[in-house]
Design a protein around this motif. Structure first.
Motif, PDB file in Angstrom:
ATOM      1  N   ASN A 147       0.598  -1.345  -0.024  1.00 22.19           N
ATOM      2  CA  ASN A 147       0.082   0.094   0.036  1.00 22.19           C
ATOM      3  C   ASN A 147       0.766   1.339  -0.150  1.00 22.19           C
ATOM      4  N   GLU A 148       2.037   1.070   0.483  1.00 18.45           N
ATOM      5  CA  GLU A 148       2.968   2.259   0.679  1.00 18.45           C
ATOM      6  C   GLU A 148       4.397   1.895   0.153  1.00 18.45           C
ATOM      7  N   PRO A 149       5.159   2.742  -0.325  1.00 13.70           N
ATOM      8  CA  PRO A 149       6.423   2.479  -0.953  1.00 13.70           C
ATOM      9  C   PRO A 149       7.366   1.733   0.390  1.00 13.70           C
ATOM     10  N   ILE A 150       8.368   0.911  -0.270  1.00 12.98           N
ATOM     11  CA  ILE A 150       9.241   0.236   0.725  1.00 12.98           C
ATOM     12  C   ILE A 150      10.444   0.871   0.528  1.00 12.98           C
ATOM     13  N   ASN A 151      11.322   1.308   1.623  1.00 10.99           N
ATOM     14  CA  ASN A 151      12.630   2.080   1.453  1.00 10.99           C
ATOM     15  C   ASN A 151      13.513   0.827   1.247  1.00 10.99           C
ATOM     16  N   TRP A 152      13.713   0.209   0.032  1.00  8.80           N
ATOM     17  CA  TRP A 152      14.425  -1.099  -0.026  1.00  8.80           C
ATOM     18  C   TRP A 152      15.765  -0.859   0.511  1.00  8.80           C
ATOM     19  N   LEU A 153      16.658   0.338   0.120  1.00  4.21           N
ATOM     20  CA  LEU A 153      18.006   0.302   0.058  1.00  4.21           C
ATOM     21  C   LEU A 153      18.128   0.753   1.668  1.00  4.21           C
ATOM     22  N   GLN A 154      17.211   1.339   2.409  1.00  4.52           N
ATOM     23  CA  GLN A 154      17.712   1.593   3.658  1.00  4.52           C
ATOM     24  C   GLN A 154      17.193   1.008   4.853  1.00  4.52           C
ATOM     25  N   ASP A 155      15.909   0.138   4.464  1.00  3.04           N
ATOM     26  CA  ASP A 155      15.250  -0.686   5.490  1.00  3.04           C
ATOM     27  C   ASP A 155      16.354  -2.007   5.772  1.00  3.04           C
ATOM     28  N   PRO A 156      16.571  -1.995   7.136  1.00  3.47           N
ATOM     29  CA  PRO A 156      17.542  -3.452   7.214  1.00  3.47           C
ATOM     30  C   PRO A 156      17.060  -4.424   7.245  1.00  3.47           C
ATOM     31  N   TYR A 158      15.370  -5.327   4.305  1.00  6.67           N
ATOM     32  CA  TYR A 158      15.574  -5.597   2.922  1.00  6.67           C
ATOM     33  C   TYR A 158      17.117  -5.507   2.121  1.00  6.67           C
ATOM     34  N   ILE A 159      17.684  -4.378   2.705  1.00  8.06           N
ATOM     35  CA  ILE A 159      18.778  -4.233   2.034  1.00  8.06           C
ATOM     36  C   ILE A 159      19.962  -5.203   1.788  1.00  8.06           C
ATOM     37  N   LEU A 160      20.274  -6.117   2.817  1.00  2.87           N
ATOM     38  CA  LEU A 160      20.959  -7.392   2.356  1.00  2.87           C
ATOM     39  C   LEU A 160      20.529  -8.110   1.291  1.00  2.87           C
ATOM     40  N   TRP A 161      19.385  -8.245   1.140  1.00  2.00           N
ATOM     41  CA  TRP A 161      18.740  -9.588   0.074  1.00  2.00           C
ATOM     42  C   TRP A 161      18.787  -8.642  -1.403  1.00  2.00           C
ATOM     43  N   VAL A 162      18.551  -7.394  -1.238  1.00  2.60           N
ATOM     44  CA  VAL A 162      18.646  -6.481  -2.386  1.00  2.60           C
ATOM     45  C   VAL A 162      20.129  -6.563  -2.910  1.00  2.60           C
ATOM     46  N   ILE A 163      20.969  -6.430  -2.161  1.00  2.00           N
ATOM     47  CA  ILE A 163      22.455  -6.309  -2.567  1.00  2.00           C
ATOM     48  C   ILE A 163      22.922  -7.813  -2.971  1.00  2.00           C
ATOM     49  N   ILE A 164      22.401  -8.908  -2.209  1.00  2.00           N
ATOM     50  CA  ILE A 164      22.715 -10.355  -2.842  1.00  2.00           C
ATOM     51  C   ILE A 164      22.203 -10.430  -4.221  1.00  2.00           C
ATOM     52  N   ILE A 165      20.908  -9.987  -4.617  1.00  2.00           N
ATOM     53  CA  ILE A 165      20.371  -9.849  -5.848  1.00  2.00           C
ATOM     54  C   ILE A 165      21.407  -9.389  -7.017  1.00  2.00           C
ATOM     55  N   VAL A 166      21.812  -7.988  -6.461  1.00  2.00           N
ATOM     56  CA  VAL A 166      22.490  -7.343  -7.382  1.00  2.00           C
ATOM     57  C   VAL A 166      24.075  -8.160  -7.817  1.00  2.00           C
ATOM     58  N   GLN A 167      24.478  -8.560  -6.594  1.00  2.00           N
ATOM     59  CA  GLN A 167      25.778  -9.279  -6.751  1.00  2.00           C
ATOM     60  C   GLN A 167      25.734 -10.679  -7.506  1.00  2.00           C
ATOM     61  N   LEU A 168      24.553 -11.228  -7.545  1.00  2.00           N
ATOM     62  CA  LEU A 168      24.344 -12.534  -8.439  1.00  2.00           C
ATOM     63  C   LEU A 168      24.147 -11.916  -9.674  1.00  2.00           C
ATOM     64  N   TRP A 169      23.619 -10.723 -10.089  1.00  4.09           N
ATOM     65  CA  TRP A 169      23.532 -10.471 -11.410  1.00  4.09           C
ATOM     66  C   TRP A 169      24.765  -9.949 -11.959  1.00  4.09           C
ATOM     67  N   LEU A 170      26.161  -9.509 -11.090  1.00  5.42           N
ATOM     68  CA  LEU A 170      27.310  -9.013 -11.624  1.00  5.42           C
ATOM     69  C   LEU A 170      28.267 -10.374 -11.667  1.00  5.42           C
ATOM     70  N   SER A 171      27.730 -11.611 -11.372  1.00  6.40           N
ATOM     71  CA  SER A 171      28.585 -12.653 -10.859  1.00  6.40           C
ATOM     72  C   SER A 171      29.228 -13.435 -12.036  1.00  6.40           C
ATOM     73  N   MET A 172      28.740 -12.993 -13.329  1.00  5.53           N
ATOM     74  CA  MET A 172      29.372 -13.827 -14.501  1.00  5.53           C
ATOM     75  C   MET A 172      30.761 -13.201 -14.939  1.00  5.53           C
ATOM     76  N   GLY A 173      31.788 -13.587 -14.287  1.00 10.72           N
ATOM     77  CA  GLY A 173      33.060 -12.795 -14.433  1.00 10.72           C
ATOM     78  C   GLY A 173      34.089 -13.948 -15.050  1.00 10.72           C
ATOM     79  N   ALA A 174      35.013 -13.513 -14.773  1.00 12.87           N
ATOM     80  CA  ALA A 174      36.286 -14.421 -15.381  1.00 12.87           C
ATOM     81  C   ALA A 174      35.941 -15.759 -15.104  1.00 12.87           C
TER      82      ALA A 174
END
Length: 297
Positions: A147-156, A158-174
Motif C-alpha cells: 500500500n505504501e513504498p518500501i525503502n529497499w536500500l535503507q530498511d535493514p 531488505y537491504i541485504l537481500w537486495v545486494i545479494i540479488i545485485v551481486q548475483l547479477w554481476l557474478s558472470m565474471g572471469a
C-alpha cells in the motif's frame, strides 16, 4: 643439491621467473607480511606502531558485536552468492556450448556484459528506489501487493537481500569465461569411449567425462568466486552507503575500509584483513580438495 647449486644449474629458468617473483614480492608478499605485523600493533598512521600483542584479535571476537554482525553478513554473501553464481556460470557455459560459434559468442557477451559494464549496477538504485517512482515499488503498488513504498536500500530488513540479488547479477565474471573456454577444448575421443563403456545420457557425460576434464577451469573459477564472494564491498557502499543502516548489509571488507580509511585504526583494520585472508585461504583449500577427487589427475 643445495639452493645455490640448483640456481647455477638452472640459471636460465630462474632468470625468466625473476621479474614475476620481484613483482609478486613487492605487491603481494610484502603487503601481506606487513599487514600481519601491523595487526599486532596500535597504529594510527601519524605515530609509530605500538606493539599490543593479541589485543586487536581479542577485541574483534570478544568485544566487537558489530564485527560479528558483519562477519555473519559476509558468510551469508559467501554461502549464497558463491555457490549459486559458481553453478550458474558453469551450467550456463555448458548450455551455450551447444550452440554454433556465432550464437555462442553473442550469448557469452550477453551474460558477461554486467561484469564488463563497470558501475552499471547503479541502475539498481533506480529499480529499488524507496519512493513511488521506483520500479519495484511502482509495480507492487499497482498490483496491490503493497500500500505504501518500501525503502529497499535503507530498511535493514531488505537491504541485504537486495545486494545479494545485485551481486548475483554481476557474478558472470572471469570464471564464466574460463568455463566457456574449457567446454571448447574437451577431448571428444573420451565421449566416444564413454559411449562404448555404457554412458547413456548427457548428465552421465557431464559427471564422468566433462567435469574431470575441466578440473583446472573449475579450480580457477572457484578461486575467482571465493575472492568475489568474500570481497563484496563496492556494491554495498554504492547502494547502501558506508556504513549501511544498523550495519545490516556491511561485510568484513566494508568494515575494514571503515576502520582503515575513516577511523585510521590501521592495526585493527589489519587484524580484520588477516581474519578475512585466513577465511578465504581455508575455503580455497576445502574447495581444492573437493575438486581434486573429480579430476583425472
Amino acid at each position: 643439491m643445495g639452493l645455490i647449486e640448483d640456481i647455477k644449474k638452472n640459471k636460465a629458468s630462474y632468470l625468466m621467473i625473476a621479474p614475476y617473483m620481484l613483482l609478486f614480492t613487492i605487491f603481494t608478499l610484502i603487503p601481506v607480511v606487513s599487514s600481519i605485523f601491523i595487526s599486532f600493533t596500535n597504529y594510527n598512521m601519524l605515530q609509530p606502531p605500538k606493539w599490543v600483542g593479541w589485543s586487536n584479535y581479542i577485541r574483534l571476537f570478544l568485544s566487537d558485536k558489530i564485527f560479528l554482525k558483519v562477519l555473519r553478513n559476509t558468510l551469508i554473501f559467501a554461502c549464497l552468492t558463491g555457490p549459486l553464481s559458481y553453478f550458474m556460470s558453469f551450467f550456463l557455459a555448458w548450455f551455450i556450448s551447444e550452440f554454433n560459434p556465432k550464437l555462442r559468442a553473442f550469448l557469452t557477451l550477453v551474460f558477461y556484459s554486467p561484469s564488463l559494464a563497470g558501475n552499471v549496477f547503479f541502475i539498481w538504485s533506480f529499480i529499488f528506489s524507496g519512493d513511488v517512482y521506483g520500479l519495484i515499488n511502482g509495480w507492487a503498488m499497482k498490483l496491490g501487493i503493497i500500500n505504501e513504498p518500501i525503502n529497499w536500500l535503507q530498511d535493514p530488513n531488505y537491504i541485504l537481500w537486495v545486494i545479494i540479488i545485485v551481486q548475483l547479477w554481476l557474478s558472470m565474471g572471469a570464471g564464466f569465461l574460463a568455463f566457456v573456454a574449457g567446454f571448447q577444448n574437451l577431448d571428444r575421443e573420451l565421449f566416444e569411449a564413454g559411449a562404448i563403456d555404457g554412458i547413456r545420457n548427457r548428465f552421465q557425460e557431464l559427471f564422468y567425462i566433462t567435469i574431470p576434464q575441466m578440473a583446472p577451469q573449475l579450480m580457477f573459477g572457484a578461486v575467482m568466486q571465493i575472492g568475489a564472494s568474500f570481497g563484496v564491498s563496492t556494491v554495498v557502499m554504492a547502494l547502501g552507503g558506508l556504513p549501511t543502516r544498523e550495519y545490516s548489509a556491511d561485510t568484513v571488507v566494508t568494515y575494514l575500509i571503515d576502520y582503515g580509511t575513516v577511523r585510521f585504526e590501521m592495526g585493527y583494520a589489519s587484524a580484520i584483513a588477516v581474519i578475512l585472508f585466513i577465511a578465504m585461504l581455508l575455503t580455497n583449500k576445502v574447495i581444492a580438495s573437493i575438486l581434486r577427487r573429480y579430476s583425472f589427475d
